[in-house]
Design a protein around this motif. Structure first.
Motif, short mmCIF file in Angstrom:
data_model
loop_
_atom_site.label_atom_id
_atom_site.label_comp_id
_atom_site.label_asym_id
_atom_site.label_seq_id
_atom_site.Cartn_x
_atom_site.Cartn_y
_atom_site.Cartn_z
N GLU A 32 0.84 -1.19 0.00
CA GLU A 32 0.00 0.00 0.00
C GLU A 32 0.88 1.24 0.00
O GLU A 32 1.92 1.27 0.67
N SER A 33 0.45 2.26 -0.73
CA SER A 33 1.15 3.53 -0.76
C SER A 33 0.23 4.61 -0.21
O SER A 33 -0.96 4.65 -0.55
N ASP A 34 0.77 5.51 0.60
CA ASP A 34 -0.03 6.59 1.16
C ASP A 34 -0.38 7.67 0.14
O ASP A 34 -1.04 8.65 0.50
N ASP A 35 0.04 7.50 -1.11
CA ASP A 35 -0.46 8.39 -2.16
C ASP A 35 -1.68 7.80 -2.85
O ASP A 35 -2.09 8.24 -3.91
N GLY A 36 -2.29 6.77 -2.22
CA GLY A 36 -3.58 6.27 -2.67
C GLY A 36 -3.54 5.15 -3.67
O GLY A 36 -4.49 4.97 -4.46
N ARG A 37 -2.48 4.32 -3.66
CA ARG A 37 -2.38 3.21 -4.60
C ARG A 37 -2.11 1.91 -3.86
O ARG A 37 -1.58 1.90 -2.74
#
Length: 245
Positions: A139-144
């Motif tokens: 998971e990426s905290d830029d929404g991906r």
């Protein structure tokens, strides 16, 4: 049995204790925490190379003015040939560049199916609930959300091969807000990685000890979840997924 990895519950089974670490989120990218995670990714066959890291003021550590992908790109133009799974080289990079993120080059051993976070979470729940073998997921905290799979970039029949430019590559990601298939010629950040902003990062949901699946075994559920997400957000003001004709 449920397990937690990277701060999110799932049905992915028990992870090895040394990899899980039970460490707070902010320690994941510290010198004492990131090296074992990088080495675990390399041991799973993911080729790694050093990448840029965040600088104060939402900037990138590179010297490019107005960097379009701050802290998300390799530090060397030779990243494809530089990428390696060699333990000694990765240890040297990690120790000599303690702030660096790392990328993994796709299309060599693995591809990455990159989807919006909410669509990815829905798809992951459906896949696990159906008993489908799901590999590493980040998971990426830029929404991906990133689904790591075997590569389709080197098939026996070269007529079936396509370069990542036919889908997207890192410099054009804003033009491809839906499902992105990272294959030959692309890369993604490998956890643990830091993003510009306070406490923003890329982290494992399912670690690299999970075997890589065939991407086609995940593709139908991922595309369906993305279509549902488009339908739910297209009419919202400021939607990140505008419908274009």
């Amino acid at each position: 049995m449920s397990a937690t990895f990277g701060g999110r519950p799932g049905r992915q089974g028990r992870l090895s204790q040394w990899l899980l670490g039970r460490r707070p989120k902010e320690d994941a990218t510290s010198d004492g925490g990131r090296e074992p995670l990088l080495l675990a990714a390399a041991a799973a066959g993911l080729p790694l190379a050093p990448a840029a890291h965040p600088a104060p003021g939402y900037r990138c550590s590179c010297d490019r003015v107005g960097c379009p992908t701050p802290a998300r790109h390799p530090v060397s133009f030779a990243w494809q040939t530089q990428s390696t799974t060699d333990r000694g080289q990765i240890e040297r990079w990690a120790r000599h560049q303690p702030q660096a993120n790392f990328i993994t080059a796709t299309g060599m051993v693995h591809d990455v199916l990159d989807v919006p976070l909410e669509a990815g979470r829905e798809a992951l729940d459906r896949l696990l609930g159906a008993g489908v073998e799901v590999g590493p997921v980040a998971e990426s905290d830029d929404g991906r959300m990133l689904f790591f799979t075997h590569t389709r970039g080197t098939p026996e029949d070269e007529d079936e091969w396509w370069p990542c430019e036919l889908d997207c590559h890192p410099e054009t990601m804003d033009e491809h807000p839906g499902l992105r298939w990272h294959c030959r010629g692309s890369y993604v950040l490998v956890p643990p990685a830091r993003l510009p902003g306070d406490d923003r990062e890329v982290r494992w949901v399912r670690g690299p000890e999970h075997a890589l699946p065939d991407p086609l075994s995940l593709l139908e559920v991922l595309t369906d979840a993305c279509a549902r997400y488009v339908g739910a957000t297209a009419d919202q003001p400021g939607s990140a997924w505008p419908l274009r004709h």
